[in-house]
Design a protein around this motif. Structure first.
Motif, short mmCIF file in Angstrom:
data_model
loop_
_atom_site.label_atom_id
_atom_site.label_comp_id
_atom_site.label_asym_id
_atom_site.label_seq_id
_atom_site.Cartn_x
_atom_site.Cartn_y
_atom_site.Cartn_z
N ARG A 76 44.18 48.78 31.12
CA ARG A 76 44.74 47.48 31.50
C ARG A 76 45.90 47.66 32.46
NH1 ARG A 76 45.38 42.97 27.17
NH2 ARG A 76 45.76 41.89 29.12
N LYS A 117 40.48 44.60 37.05
CA LYS A 117 39.79 44.58 35.76
C LYS A 117 38.32 44.98 35.94
CE LYS A 117 42.55 41.24 33.17
NZ LYS A 117 43.50 40.70 34.13
N LEU A 148 36.76 45.81 32.55
CA LEU A 148 37.40 44.89 31.62
C LEU A 148 37.05 43.47 32.02
CD1 LEU A 148 40.94 46.54 31.61
CD2 LEU A 148 39.18 46.78 29.85
N VAL A 187 41.06 40.30 26.41
CA VAL A 187 40.47 41.16 27.42
C VAL A 187 39.56 42.11 26.67
CG1 VAL A 187 40.92 42.91 29.18
CG2 VAL A 187 42.46 40.97 28.94
#
Length: 132
Positions: free
Chosen positions: A8, A71, A76, A128
């Motif tokens: 992240r 992401k 993600l 997430v």
């Protein structure tokens, strides 16, 4: 193997570079419109334009694609806690802290104390998730 939290952070850094690249392109285009003598005016507007551009970037991509470029590269995706794609209000509220970078630190710290990922993630009921 890189931890989920590290992925992240890497995604956020990649997104920072994307927004920065867009800002430089925007600055170049604006410098063509304004004379070279007024280039300080263009760069003087950056502290006001950059947070808005970053906010729009995160909100738009998370709502429409489920992930920002960073992401997506890190596999993600942002989802509602029920697994559905997020809606516009969720995307807007969860990204309010990204207008300036200091609030995101408080969002993360408060979230850690509440045993959740982020405070605004808890408020908007978003998470997430790992897509790898």
């Amino acid at each position: 193997m890189v931890s989920f939290f590290s992925r992240r952070i890497i995604a956020y850094i990649l997104d920072f570079f994307v927004v920065s690249a867009v800002m430089w392109i925007l600055a170049f285009l604006l410098s063509l419109v304004f004379s070279p003598l007024d280039i300080n005016y263009v760069y003087g507007a950056f502290p006001y334009i950059a947070p808005i551009l970053g906010f729009v970037y995160f909100v738009f991509l998370e709502k429409t694609k489920g992930a920002t470029i960073g992401k997506a590269i890190m596999y993600l995706e942002v989802r509602s806690r029920n697994g559905a794609h997020i809606n516009w209000p969720q995307a807007i509220v969860r990204n309010l802290t990204k207008i300036y970078w200091i609030p995101i630190l408080f969002d993360w710290l408060i979230g850690r104390f509440m045993n959740t990922d982020r405070l605004f993630g808890k408020i908007t009921k978003t998470v997430v998730v790992n897509m790898a």
